[in-house]
Design a protein around this motif. Structure first.
Motif, PDB file in Angstrom:
ATOM      1  N   GLU A 125       0.831  -1.204   0.000  1.00 49.98           N
ATOM      2  CA  GLU A 125       0.000   0.000   0.000  1.00 49.98           C
ATOM      3  C   GLU A 125       0.864   1.252   0.000  1.00 49.98           C
ATOM      4  O   GLU A 125       0.541   2.239  -0.668  1.00 49.98           O
ATOM      5  N   SER A 126       1.981   1.227   0.721  1.00 46.41           N
ATOM      6  CA  SER A 126       2.867   2.398   0.723  1.00 46.41           C
ATOM      7  C   SER A 126       3.501   2.597  -0.651  1.00 46.41           C
ATOM      8  O   SER A 126       3.688   3.736  -1.096  1.00 46.41           O
ATOM      9  N   LYS A 133       0.802   4.413  -2.738  1.00 46.99           N
ATOM     10  CA  LYS A 133       0.686   5.841  -2.437  1.00 46.99           C
ATOM     11  C   LYS A 133       1.870   6.614  -3.012  1.00 46.99           C
ATOM     12  O   LYS A 133       1.705   7.698  -3.585  1.00 46.99           O
ATOM     13  N   GLU A 142      -6.609  14.379  -5.783  1.00 46.49           N
ATOM     14  CA  GLU A 142      -7.707  13.992  -4.891  1.00 46.49           C
ATOM     15  C   GLU A 142      -8.810  13.219  -5.604  1.00 46.49           C
ATOM     16  O   GLU A 142      -9.659  12.594  -4.958  1.00 46.49           O
ATOM     17  N   TYR A 143      -8.819  13.258  -6.957  1.00 45.02           N
ATOM     18  CA  TYR A 143      -9.813  12.512  -7.732  1.00 45.02           C
ATOM     19  C   TYR A 143      -9.115  11.670  -8.793  1.00 45.02           C
ATOM     20  O   TYR A 143      -8.077  12.065  -9.336  1.00 45.02           O
ATOM     21  N   PRO A 155     -13.305   9.598  -5.701  1.00 47.81           N
ATOM     22  CA  PRO A 155     -12.243  10.018  -4.778  1.00 47.81           C
ATOM     23  C   PRO A 155     -11.039   9.080  -4.854  1.00 47.81           C
ATOM     24  O   PRO A 155     -11.184   7.864  -5.058  1.00 47.81           O
ATOM     25  N   ALA A 156      -9.859   9.645  -4.687  1.00 46.84           N
ATOM     26  CA  ALA A 156      -8.629   8.865  -4.815  1.00 46.84           C
ATOM     27  C   ALA A 156      -8.588   7.691  -3.843  1.00 46.84           C
ATOM     28  O   ALA A 156      -8.054   6.628  -4.166  1.00 46.84           O
ATOM     29  N   ALA A 157      -9.148   7.869  -2.649  1.00 45.50           N
ATOM     30  CA  ALA A 157      -9.122   6.782  -1.660  1.00 45.50           C
ATOM     31  C   ALA A 157      -9.863   5.552  -2.174  1.00 45.50           C
ATOM     32  O   ALA A 157      -9.438   4.410  -1.937  1.00 45.50           O
ATOM     33  N   LEU A 158     -10.978   5.759  -2.889  1.00 47.81           N
ATOM     34  CA  LEU A 158     -11.719   4.629  -3.448  1.00 47.81           C
ATOM     35  C   LEU A 158     -10.913   3.937  -4.544  1.00 47.81           C
ATOM     36  O   LEU A 158     -10.917   2.704  -4.649  1.00 47.81           O
ATOM     37  N   ARG A 190      -7.633   3.857  -4.799  1.00 46.72           N
ATOM     38  CA  ARG A 190      -6.545   3.100  -4.157  1.00 46.72           C
ATOM     39  C   ARG A 190      -7.061   1.776  -3.609  1.00 46.72           C
ATOM     40  O   ARG A 190      -6.427   0.726  -3.769  1.00 46.72           O
ATOM     41  N   ALA A 191      -8.229   1.821  -2.968  1.00 51.06           N
ATOM     42  CA  ALA A 191      -8.804   0.592  -2.417  1.00 51.06           C
ATOM     43  C   ALA A 191      -9.098  -0.417  -3.524  1.00 51.06           C
ATOM     44  O   ALA A 191      -8.878  -1.622  -3.358  1.00 51.06           O
ATOM     45  N   SER A 232     -15.156  -3.363  -5.030  1.00 48.81           N
ATOM     46  CA  SER A 232     -15.288  -2.319  -4.013  1.00 48.81           C
ATOM     47  C   SER A 232     -15.698  -0.981  -4.612  1.00 48.81           C
ATOM     48  O   SER A 232     -16.004  -0.038  -3.875  1.00 48.81           O
TER      49      SER A 232
END
Length: 207
Positions: A25-26, A29, A73-74, A178-181, A183-184, A198
């Protein structure tokens, strides 16, 4: 991670010809941050190193294209791959004889490689072909394209993101998430090797 993700993007002397390896994960990112460090003339492409490739050019049988907003961020994701691989893998698992000892059972990766290559080598994994559900292991898998989908349209200040900048193929506004989604979803793919569940997807005509 079950699979190594290879990211192809422009950075310095690397003109998207040498992959950047992502195993954690690192790593993910750090790689997404690196993509933002200079303009990308084409969207980043992502493939799993261990999964099958086809044709003389050894094209990955499934892969992502990714574009990010300038601040990161997106994200919008484009996915190309087999349509029904999850169902095919479940079917093949069902066909494997239940009385096989654990050490003789094929792994998910072995099953999926066989499914992806569309071969019926039943003797290699000792399948019970007497089961009424079986018709051999030849599974014709249609490949198609999807892009991410969100019911929440991205804010107006998020610029257009591109599937392909060369021919100006845009992601739909409702493909921006969103970027977090994102990445997941990529981390999920690194675990499963199939289209992530997901996030939501919508069919897309451009491959």
């Amino acid at each position: 991670m079950s699979y190594t993700l290879d990211f192809y993007f422009y950075k310095g002397a690397n003109r998207a010809t040498e992959p950047v390896e992502v195993r954690t994960e690192s790593d993910l990112k750090r790689t997404l941050a690196a993509i933002l460090e200079e303009p990308q003339p084409h969207p980043t492409q992502i493939a799993a190193r261990e999964l099958p490739r086809f044709g003389p050019a050894k094209i990955p049988d499934r892969m992502f294209k990714l574009d990010l907003s300038p601040a990161g961020e997106y994200v919008a994701l484009h996915y190309f791959g087999p349509k029904d691989v999850q169902r095919a893998v479940r079917l093949v698992k069902h066909w494997v004889r239940e009385d096989l000892p654990e050490q003789a059972r094929p792994t998910r990766l072995q099953i999926e490689l066989m499914v992806m290559r569309n071969v019926g080598r039943t003797h290699e994994i000792d399948v019970d072909t007497n089961s009424p559900q079986t018709g051999g292991l030849d599974v014709a898998l249609e490949r198609r394209a999807w892009v991410t989908y969100s019911e929440d349209i991205a804010p107006g200040d998020v610029p257009t993101l591109y599937v392909d900048t060369a021919n100006e193929t845009e992601f739909p506004r409702n493909a921006i998430i969103p970027a977090a989604l994102a990445r997941a979803a990529l981390l999920e793919f690194a675990q499963t090797g199939v289209r992530p569940e997901s996030v939501q997807w919508q069919p897309f005509e451009t491959y």
